[in-house]
Design a protein around this motif. Structure first.
Motif, PDB file in Angstrom:
ATOM      1  N   GLY A 194     -14.560  10.719  16.705  1.00 31.19           N
ATOM      2  CA  GLY A 194     -14.259  12.135  16.551  1.00 31.19           C
ATOM      3  C   GLY A 194     -12.989  12.574  17.234  1.00 31.19           C
ATOM      4  N   VAL A 195     -12.178  11.609  17.692  1.00 29.40           N
ATOM      5  CA  VAL A 195     -10.939  11.954  18.387  1.00 29.40           C
ATOM      6  C   VAL A 195      -9.877  12.412  17.402  1.00 29.40           C
ATOM      7  CG1 VAL A 195      -9.095  11.077  19.882  1.00 29.40           C
ATOM      8  CG2 VAL A 195     -11.460  10.340  20.244  1.00 29.40           C
ATOM      9  N   ILE A 196      -9.738  11.696  16.282  1.00 32.52           N
ATOM     10  CA  ILE A 196      -8.810  12.102  15.222  1.00 32.52           C
ATOM     11  C   ILE A 196      -9.616  12.484  13.990  1.00 32.52           C
ATOM     12  CG2 ILE A 196      -7.010  10.588  16.125  1.00 32.52           C
ATOM     13  CD1 ILE A 196      -7.603   8.710  13.735  1.00 32.52           C
ATOM     14  N   ASP A 197      -8.943  13.082  13.012  1.00 29.57           N
ATOM     15  CA  ASP A 197      -9.663  13.621  11.860  1.00 29.57           C
ATOM     16  C   ASP A 197      -9.572  12.762  10.604  1.00 29.57           C
ATOM     17  OD1 ASP A 197     -10.471  16.213  13.109  1.00 29.57           O
ATOM     18  OD2 ASP A 197      -8.300  16.419  13.287  1.00 29.57           O
ATOM     19  N   GLU A 198      -8.393  12.209  10.328  1.00 27.42           N
ATOM     20  CA  GLU A 198      -8.238  11.449   9.089  1.00 27.42           C
ATOM     21  C   GLU A 198      -7.311  10.257   9.284  1.00 27.42           C
ATOM     22  OE1 GLU A 198      -7.482  13.507   5.400  1.00 27.42           O
ATOM     23  OE2 GLU A 198      -8.251  15.411   6.198  1.00 27.42           O
ATOM     24  N   ILE A 199      -7.532   9.209   8.482  1.00 29.79           N
ATOM     25  CA  ILE A 199      -6.637   8.057   8.417  1.00 29.79           C
ATOM     26  C   ILE A 199      -5.998   8.057   7.031  1.00 29.79           C
ATOM     27  CG2 ILE A 199      -6.493   5.532   8.468  1.00 29.79           C
ATOM     28  CD1 ILE A 199      -8.880   5.553  10.380  1.00 29.79           C
ATOM     29  N   ALA A 200      -4.680   7.910   6.991  1.00 35.21           N
ATOM     30  CA  ALA A 200      -3.965   7.985   5.716  1.00 35.21           C
ATOM     31  C   ALA A 200      -2.867   6.937   5.661  1.00 35.21           C
ATOM     32  CB  ALA A 200      -3.360   9.376   5.540  1.00 35.21           C
ATOM     33  N   ASP A 201      -2.576   6.469   4.452  1.00 33.12           N
ATOM     34  CA  ASP A 201      -1.472   5.517   4.291  1.00 33.12           C
ATOM     35  C   ASP A 201      -0.144   6.181   4.632  1.00 33.12           C
ATOM     36  OD1 ASP A 201      -3.147   3.453   3.533  1.00 33.12           O
ATOM     37  OD2 ASP A 201      -3.076   4.003   1.415  1.00 33.12           O
ATOM     38  N   ASP A 202      -0.036   7.464   4.308  1.00 34.18           N
ATOM     39  CA  ASP A 202       1.153   8.243   4.635  1.00 34.18           C
ATOM     40  C   ASP A 202       0.701   9.490   5.387  1.00 34.18           C
ATOM     41  OD1 ASP A 202       3.436   9.790   4.792  1.00 34.18           O
ATOM     42  OD2 ASP A 202       4.074   9.427   2.730  1.00 34.18           O
ATOM     43  N   PRO A 203       0.590   9.408   6.702  1.00 31.08           N
ATOM     44  CA  PRO A 203       0.027  10.544   7.443  1.00 31.08           C
ATOM     45  C   PRO A 203       0.872  11.806   7.371  1.00 31.08           C
ATOM     46  CG  PRO A 203       0.888   8.873   8.948  1.00 31.08           C
ATOM     47  CD  PRO A 203       0.915   8.276   7.589  1.00 31.08           C
ATOM     48  N   VAL A 204       2.197  11.679   7.245  1.00 24.65           N
ATOM     49  CA  VAL A 204       3.041  12.869   7.147  1.00 24.65           C
ATOM     50  C   VAL A 204       2.762  13.608   5.840  1.00 24.65           C
ATOM     51  CG1 VAL A 204       5.409  13.728   6.998  1.00 24.65           C
ATOM     52  CG2 VAL A 204       4.847  11.919   8.632  1.00 24.65           C
ATOM     53  N   ALA A 205       2.670  12.862   4.744  1.00 28.66           N
ATOM     54  CA  ALA A 205       2.376  13.483   3.451  1.00 28.66           C
ATOM     55  C   ALA A 205       0.994  14.131   3.474  1.00 28.66           C
ATOM     56  CB  ALA A 205       2.462  12.439   2.340  1.00 28.66           C
ATOM     57  N   ALA A 206       0.019  13.445   4.075  1.00 28.84           N
ATOM     58  CA  ALA A 206      -1.338  13.995   4.144  1.00 28.84           C
ATOM     59  C   ALA A 206      -1.368  15.253   4.997  1.00 28.84           C
ATOM     60  CB  ALA A 206      -2.288  12.945   4.703  1.00 28.84           C
ATOM     61  N   ALA A 207      -0.662  15.233   6.135  1.00 23.94           N
ATOM     62  CA  ALA A 207      -0.614  16.401   7.012  1.00 23.94           C
ATOM     63  C   ALA A 207       0.092  17.560   6.322  1.00 23.94           C
ATOM     64  CB  ALA A 207       0.105  16.037   8.315  1.00 23.94           C
ATOM     65  N   ARG A 208       1.164  17.229   5.613  1.00 28.12           N
ATOM     66  CA  ARG A 208       1.920  18.266   4.892  1.00 28.12           C
ATOM     67  C   ARG A 208       1.039  18.949   3.850  1.00 28.12           C
ATOM     68  NH1 ARG A 208       4.855  18.878   0.470  1.00 28.12           N
ATOM     69  NH2 ARG A 208       6.790  20.111   0.584  1.00 28.12           N
ATOM     70  N   ALA A 209       0.277  18.161   3.089  1.00 27.07           N
ATOM     71  CA  ALA A 209      -0.612  18.730   2.070  1.00 27.07           C
ATOM     72  C   ALA A 209      -1.681  19.596   2.719  1.00 27.07           C
ATOM     73  CB  ALA A 209      -1.251  17.601   1.263  1.00 27.07           C
ATOM     74  N   TRP A 210      -2.168  19.157   3.891  1.00 24.85           N
ATOM     75  CA  TRP A 210      -3.231  19.922   4.548  1.00 24.85           C
ATOM     76  C   TRP A 210      -2.723  21.267   5.031  1.00 24.85           C
ATOM     77  CZ3 TRP A 210      -4.141  21.972   9.395  1.00 24.85           C
ATOM     78  CH2 TRP A 210      -5.446  22.418   9.637  1.00 24.85           C
ATOM     79  N   VAL A 211      -1.559  21.319   5.676  1.00 23.02           N
ATOM     80  CA  VAL A 211      -1.090  22.596   6.215  1.00 23.02           C
ATOM     81  C   VAL A 211      -0.809  23.610   5.107  1.00 23.02           C
ATOM     82  CG1 VAL A 211      -0.152  21.557   8.314  1.00 23.02           C
ATOM     83  CG2 VAL A 211       1.363  21.934   6.354  1.00 23.02           C
ATOM     84  N   LEU A 212      -0.480  23.128   3.917  1.00 25.30           N
ATOM     85  CA  LEU A 212      -0.212  24.045   2.804  1.00 25.30           C
ATOM     86  C   LEU A 212      -1.492  24.615   2.210  1.00 25.30           C
ATOM     87  CD1 LEU A 212       2.686  22.157   0.969  1.00 25.30           C
ATOM     88  CD2 LEU A 212       2.853  24.333   2.214  1.00 25.30           C
ATOM     89  N   ASN A 213      -2.634  24.009   2.539  1.00 31.47           N
ATOM     90  CA  ASN A 213      -3.890  24.462   1.943  1.00 31.47           C
ATOM     91  C   ASN A 213      -4.927  24.906   2.973  1.00 31.47           C
ATOM     92  OD1 ASN A 213      -3.689  23.755  -1.117  1.00 31.47           O
ATOM     93  ND2 ASN A 213      -2.889  21.934  -0.074  1.00 31.47           N
ATOM     94  N   ALA A 214      -4.578  24.878   4.250  1.00 30.80           N
ATOM     95  CA  ALA A 214      -5.547  25.222   5.297  1.00 30.80           C
ATOM     96  C   ALA A 214      -5.850  26.718   5.296  1.00 30.80           C
ATOM     97  CB  ALA A 214      -5.009  24.803   6.661  1.00 30.80           C
TER      98      ALA A 214
END
Length: 733
Positions: A194-214
């Motif tokens: 529970g320390v981190i939330d997600e694992i992604a092949d491209d974490p920057v792209a995943a984070a970018r998509a999340w902030v646009l939809n949060a």
């Protein structure tokens, strides 16, 4: 170039990139904090920015705090360093709290901007505390990455909100292994915890998509929401009470009260759990300041972080010698030490030729590596393919002709000068003219062994500690004629196998054993005086030693102590300081009580080899004294037996750098880590008091506690060892 830069794209995402120039891994500095603060203000104040992603320009995220930052905080505060540290720490809290709240309304928790962290690799210390303040953490699917808060291992604890946030997020029991043990996890395990939330092949792209939809709700931390309850229960809750009692018992059971940082962190957790979040951050900052002002923590940071890192990077390497990395290694002797050396060398990708008297003995040595890899496969730390690759690097053979082409030889045969001389001559007839020859002897003088060599300038000692694959220290010993290339070769090799080197000059027992042996002797002397073995071991553990000296005697074997004693006696003749301790270990050997390996020593053992208690039969020969000594007296005898030998080693030129003396002691035999090592310990005591205590111990127990001339001189001048002898860049500056 600044440590942080920011770009804004057409979709309204601001990407803040952490990339410290001239560093392989990002570290947080004063300038870095100021730059990050300004960039966060810019992004939060820009109406075109919808969300923020914080990432790294390297293949890792960050390795922690630049410790010079802490020094600057103290220096800037002048006569009130505690104030400077507290205010500097609170500045970090204000920045991370700004990121966490992200302009949201204090009452409604709405209107904030989403901020995510994208971790390409390892995130440690402040490198995790910063992401914990963001609203979502994405990590790359990077098997080499490690995520955690290891501060406790160097004498401090996470003081930039990591302690408070992790406990509020996971509860005390969920956070305990990360905080109290400094455990570093893979991204997968960090996500499971529970320390981190997600694992992604491209974490920057995943984070970018999340902030646009949060949504607004996605940004509110549980502790900022109405009705928050600490996972597992607060200290005043029945379940929570049991957790806190259990954690306190666990920490004290493991540390024996020797490590102030663990106690300070528990205090910060307990007190912080009783109050609102922002007040908890202030409590964390106060305890963090308290521990930074403790000389123990300063000493641990210096020895286990700064000095250890400097030695690993070549602080004592001869400057004008080109790269000497090992390509092909010959190991002579496939016993426990030789097999371990072959294993760690193959792990580093080095081709190894493992020599023993016959094929069966050589194969047995190689099998050690196979067994090690099998255990790794069972724990899912290795694969059959990795095992095969490692074993393919090791050639087990009795044929010394196979050593042709080696650029380093490490001899690990029986501790007999004649045996070592014979194998040295045989092997030098085969190996290249420029091959460096090293002995793994633990006690025999290198200059004497080098007499069998036709190339004494290429002869050196490389002393490993047992078990090789676990022990972090390697002691390199220069003989009277050892040249710079041999020293450089040895240091480069130790760096290849990822261990920490110290370099010392030749003398009987070198440095480490010179200090370890009096430590064990003092313990056994006390047994002969009627001091309870349990008191002796407990006294050492309360100083921070991983095991007490009586237990250590069983682990290393009593007959080894007898062999060393007899060899030393033969070498020193009438100058040998005989004692009742010698009679004790000879008596134990005669009884067949050789230690753990014989299932009988100072301890009793069950059929599975588990200790069941101290052997009471020792008191038939050496009865327990009716009145036991004070704990402080036992501890001082154990400590001064070691530290005075360290001072004498420096005085005689065996040690050339006190950094090596401190780091070597902690890593080599577990010398009380909370003191920072023998020289740091004497600096904490103060040389005037140390000299006075020597006089008291000498009067009470004998001339082995006589104050060395160097310590007496320094006491008269009220000097410290690090004030007089520190060779680090920081001291030079």
């Amino acid at each position: 170039m600044t440590d942080f830069t920011m770009t804004k794209d057409a979709d309204g995402v601001a990407v803040i990139t952490w990339d410290v120039a001239d560093k392989t891994m990002n570290v947080m500095s004063v300038e870095g904090l100021e730059t990050l603060d300004a960039l966060v203000d810019d992004a939060l104040g820009d109406e075109a920015v919808k969300g923020i992603v914080i990432t790294s320009g390297k293949d890792t995220f960050a390795g922690g705090m630049d410790l010079n930052l802490l020094a600057k905080m103290k220096a800037d505060a002048g006569d009130d360093p505690a104030r400077g540290l507290f205010e500097g720490t609170m500045k970090m809290h204000h920045l991370l709290r700004k990121i966490e709240r992200a302009n949201m309304d204090a009452k409604t928790n709405k209107g904030g901007k989403p901020i995510a962290a994208a971790l390409p690799g390892t995130a440690a210390g402040i490198g995790l505390e910063l992401p914990l303040a963001t609203h979502r953490i994405f990590a790359a699917n990077n098997p080499k990455a490690k995520i955690g808060l290891p501060e406790i291992l160097v004498g401090i604890f996470p003081g930039a909100g990591g302690t408070t946030r992790l406990v509020r997020k996971l509860g005390l029991m969920g956070a305990s292994s990360l905080l109290l043990e400094g455990r570093m996890n893979s991204p997968e395990k960090a996500k499971q915890a529970g320390v981190i939330d997600e694992i992604a092949d491209d974490p920057v792209a995943a984070a970018r998509a999340w902030v646009l939809n949060a949504s607004d709700a996605d940004l509110v931390k549980p502790w900022d929401a109405k009705g928050y309850k600490l996972p597992g229960g607060a200290p005043y809750h029945p379940a929570g009470f049991m957790n806190f009692v259990g954690a306190n018992a666990m920490v004290n059971g493991k540390t024996k009260g020797a490590f102030p940082a663990a106690k300070a962190m528990l205090s910060a957790i307990y007190e912080g759990a009783l109050v609102p979040f922002d007040t908890a951050l202030k409590i964390e900052a106060r305890w963090f300041t308290n521990i930074l002002m403790n000389p123990s923590s300063s000493a641990m940071i210096r020895s286990l972080f700064l000095n250890k890192e400097a030695l690993e990077k070549g602080a004592v390497r001869p400057k004008d010698v080109p790269d000497q990395r090992v390509k092909k290694l010959g190991v002579l002797g496939a016993g426990m030490m030789g097999a371990g050396i072959a294993l760690v060398s193959a792990q580093a990708g080095i081709e190894v030729v493992l020599i023993d008297r016959d094929q069966e003995a050589a194969d047995k040595g190689k099998a050690y590596s196979a067994t090690f890899m099998d255990k790794g496969i069972a724990r899912k730390k290795a694969t059959p393919e990795k095992k095969e690759a490692l074993l393919s690097l090791i050639t087990a053979t009795p044929d010394v002709e196979k050593l042709a082409g080696c650029d380093l030889i490490i001899e690990a045969v029986f501790e007999d000068p004649a045996v070592k001389a014979e194998i040295t001559k045989r092997v030098e007839a085969v190996i290249p003219e420029d091959c460096i020859f090293a002995s793994n002897t633990s006690t025999l003088p290198i200059s004497d062994l080098a007499k069998a060599s036709s190339r004494p300038e290429q002869f050196i000692g490389i002393h490993f500690f047992s078990p090789v694959e676990k022990m972090l220290l390697v002691e390199i010993i220069k003989g009277a004629e050892t040249g710079d290339r041999a020293v450089a070769k040895s240091l480069d090799y130790v760096r290849q196998i990822r261990k920490t080197p110290i370099v010392v000059n030749d003398a009987r027992f070198f440095y480490a054993n010179r200090c370890i042996i009096p430590y064990g002797n003092e313990a056994t002397r006390m047994v002969t005086e009627g001091v309870a073995p349990r008191l002796i071991d407990s006294a050492a553990q309360q100083l921070g030693f991983p095991v007490g000296p009586i237990q250590l005697g069983d682990e290393t074997s009593i007959d080894l102590g007898v062999r060393i004693m007899k060899a030393t006696k033969a070498a020193m003749g009438n100058a040998y300081p005989a004692s009742e301790a010698d009679d004790l270990i000879v008596w134990m050997e005669d009884l067949g009580r050789l230690g753990r390996k014989a299932n009988a020593g100072y301890f009793e053992y069950d059929e599975k080899g588990k200790r069941t208690g101290y052997w009471k039969g020792v008191h038939d020969k050496y009865p327990l004294a009716d009145e036991q000594p004070k704990l402080q007296d036992v501890q001082d005898r154990l400590m001064f037996a070691q530290v005075l030998e360290a001072v004498r080693a420096l005085e005689e030129g065996v040690l050339e750098d006190i950094r090596e003396g401190d780091v070597g002691a902690i890593l080599g035999w577990g010398f009380a880590p909370a003191t920072g090592g023998p020289f740091s310990y004497l600096d904490i005591l103060g040389t005037p008091y140390a000299a006075e205590r020597c006089d008291q111990l000498q009067a009470a127990y004998g001339d082995r506690f006589e104050c060395p001339a160097l310590l007496r001189e320094m006491a008269a001048k009220n000097q410290t060892f690090y004030g007089r002898f520190d060779k680090s860049d920081a001291a030079a500056a």
